[in-house]
Write a protein that holds these residues in place. Structure first.
Motif, short mmCIF file in Angstrom:
data_model
loop_
_atom_site.label_atom_id
_atom_site.label_comp_id
_atom_site.label_asym_id
_atom_site.label_seq_id
_atom_site.Cartn_x
_atom_site.Cartn_y
_atom_site.Cartn_z
N HIS A 112 0.82 -1.21 0.00
CA HIS A 112 0.00 0.00 0.00
C HIS A 112 0.86 1.26 0.00
CE1 HIS A 112 -3.56 -2.35 2.01
NE2 HIS A 112 -3.35 -2.71 0.76
N ILE A 113 1.92 1.26 0.80
CA ILE A 113 2.79 2.44 0.88
C ILE A 113 3.44 2.72 -0.48
CG2 ILE A 113 4.89 3.38 1.90
CD1 ILE A 113 4.15 1.63 4.42
N ALA A 114 4.00 1.68 -1.09
CA ALA A 114 4.66 1.86 -2.39
C ALA A 114 3.67 2.33 -3.44
CB ALA A 114 5.33 0.56 -2.82
N GLU A 115 2.51 1.71 -3.48
CA GLU A 115 1.53 2.07 -4.50
C GLU A 115 1.00 3.48 -4.30
OE1 GLU A 115 -2.50 0.26 -6.61
OE2 GLU A 115 -1.22 -1.03 -5.38
N ALA A 116 0.77 3.87 -3.05
CA ALA A 116 0.32 5.24 -2.79
C ALA A 116 1.39 6.24 -3.22
CB ALA A 116 0.00 5.42 -1.30
N ALA A 117 2.67 5.91 -3.05
CA ALA A 117 3.76 6.80 -3.46
C ALA A 117 3.79 6.97 -4.98
CB ALA A 117 5.09 6.27 -2.95
N PHE A 118 3.66 5.87 -5.71
CA PHE A 118 3.66 5.95 -7.17
C PHE A 118 2.44 6.72 -7.68
CE2 PHE A 118 7.05 2.85 -7.13
CZ PHE A 118 7.72 3.06 -8.32
N LYS A 119 1.29 6.48 -7.07
CA LYS A 119 0.08 7.18 -7.51
C LYS A 119 0.16 8.66 -7.16
CE LYS A 119 -3.09 3.24 -7.40
NZ LYS A 119 -4.21 2.59 -6.67
N ALA A 120 0.75 8.99 -6.03
CA ALA A 120 0.93 10.40 -5.67
C ALA A 120 1.85 11.09 -6.66
CB ALA A 120 1.48 10.52 -4.25
N LEU A 121 2.95 10.43 -7.04
CA LEU A 121 3.82 11.00 -8.07
C LEU A 121 3.06 11.20 -9.36
CD1 LEU A 121 6.47 11.91 -9.35
CD2 LEU A 121 7.00 9.48 -9.75
N ALA A 122 2.26 10.21 -9.74
CA ALA A 122 1.49 10.30 -10.99
C ALA A 122 0.60 11.54 -11.00
CB ALA A 122 0.64 9.04 -11.17
N ARG A 123 -0.12 11.76 -9.93
CA ARG A 123 -1.05 12.90 -9.88
C ARG A 123 -0.30 14.23 -9.81
NH1 ARG A 123 -6.44 12.00 -11.12
NH2 ARG A 123 -6.75 14.00 -10.10
N ALA A 124 0.79 14.27 -9.06
CA ALA A 124 1.57 15.50 -8.98
C ALA A 124 2.22 15.83 -10.32
CB ALA A 124 2.63 15.37 -7.88
N LEU A 125 2.73 14.81 -10.99
CA LEU A 125 3.37 15.01 -12.28
C LEU A 125 2.34 15.44 -13.32
CD1 LEU A 125 6.16 14.74 -13.60
CD2 LEU A 125 5.53 12.41 -14.23
N ARG A 126 1.16 14.83 -13.27
CA ARG A 126 0.08 15.23 -14.18
C ARG A 126 -0.22 16.72 -14.05
NH1 ARG A 126 -6.00 12.65 -13.73
NH2 ARG A 126 -7.12 14.30 -14.84
N MET A 127 -0.29 17.21 -12.82
CA MET A 127 -0.55 18.63 -12.58
C MET A 127 0.60 19.49 -13.10
SD MET A 127 -1.12 20.58 -8.92
CE MET A 127 -2.53 19.55 -8.48
N ALA A 128 1.83 19.09 -12.82
CA ALA A 128 3.00 19.90 -13.17
C ALA A 128 3.18 20.05 -14.68
CB ALA A 128 4.25 19.31 -12.54
N VAL A 129 2.89 19.00 -15.44
CA VAL A 129 3.13 19.05 -16.89
C VAL A 129 1.96 19.61 -17.67
CG1 VAL A 129 4.72 17.08 -16.75
CG2 VAL A 129 2.34 16.69 -17.45
N GLU A 130 0.83 19.85 -16.99
CA GLU A 130 -0.35 20.39 -17.66
C GLU A 130 -0.07 21.76 -18.27
OE1 GLU A 130 -4.46 18.86 -15.52
OE2 GLU A 130 -3.49 20.69 -14.81
N ALA A 131 -0.74 22.04 -19.36
CA ALA A 131 -0.70 23.37 -19.95
C ALA A 131 -1.49 24.33 -19.06
CB ALA A 131 -1.30 23.35 -21.35
N ASP A 132 -0.89 25.47 -18.78
CA ASP A 132 -1.54 26.52 -18.01
C ASP A 132 -1.95 27.64 -18.97
OD1 ASP A 132 -2.31 28.60 -16.38
OD2 ASP A 132 -0.62 28.40 -14.99
N PRO A 133 -3.24 27.78 -19.26
CA PRO A 133 -3.66 28.77 -20.26
C PRO A 133 -3.28 30.20 -19.89
CG PRO A 133 -5.56 27.87 -19.08
CD PRO A 133 -4.38 27.03 -18.70
#
Length: 198
Positions: A164-185
């Protein structure tokens, strides 16, 4: 902003042979084969929750152990991220996420700063999850942050179950990275730095 936000690379050493394709504007499709089942599961979660289309095919020296395979995969995905981002024009740059998985809770904070750094605060009370050495979870994130030239803070807020800890870490990175690489209009295609470069 870089309109072709994808990358393809092939990284070969005496220890690993890694092919990666990455599309930052994907739908979460994954084709992962590293030879380590639990690691495949984690990279699939990274793609799914980051809305990344990600292919990772690895031939590594698993007869020795999983270290080279996991670390070099982190390096290759980080290199692909840098290639796909280009000059980072028009992206949000920063991202954060707090993700639970049952009793586990992990936080990831990302800055596409051009300054590689990993702050890691998580613990595992057993040596392996499936065929993955738990100490290699940190090694993956470090290799990814260093070669991706980003600052990454990963913090375990709660949890006992190692899966659970490892999977939560990978999923947290996924969501944070998704936000960071998004286009900001509101950025109107500019580089999100007072320096004018990232």
């Amino acid at each position: 902003m870089n309109t072709a936000r994808h990358a393809t690379l092939h990284r070969v050493t005496s220890e690993t042979d890694i092919a990666v394709t990455l599309d930052l504007d994907g739908s979460g499709q994954a084709n992962i084969d590293t030879g380590i089942g639990f690691f495949d599961h984690m990279l699939t979660a990274l793609a799914k929750h980051g809305l990344l289309d990600l292919t990772v095919i690895v031939k590594g020296d698993l007869h020795i152990d999983g270290h080279h395979t996991v670390e070099d995969t982190g390096i290759a995905i980080g290199q692909a991220l840098r290639q796909a981002l280009g000059d980072k024009r028009g992206v949000r740059r920063f991202g954060h996420a707090l993700v639970p998985l049952d009793e586990a809770l992990c936080e990831a904070v990302v800055d596409l700063s051009g300054r590689p750094f990993l702050a890691w605060d998580a613990t595992f009370d057993r040596d392996r999850i499936g065929e993955l050495d738990t100490e290699l979870v940190e090694e993956f994130f470090r290799a990814f942050a260093m070669s991706g030239m980003l600052t990454l803070h990963l913090t375990q807020k709660a949890g006992k179950n190692c899966h659970h800890i490892a999977e939560a870490a990978f999923k947290a990175l996924a969501r944070a990275l998704r936000m960071a690489v998004e286009a900001d209009p509101r950025m109107q295609g500019s580089i999100p730095s007072t320096k004018g470069v990232l």
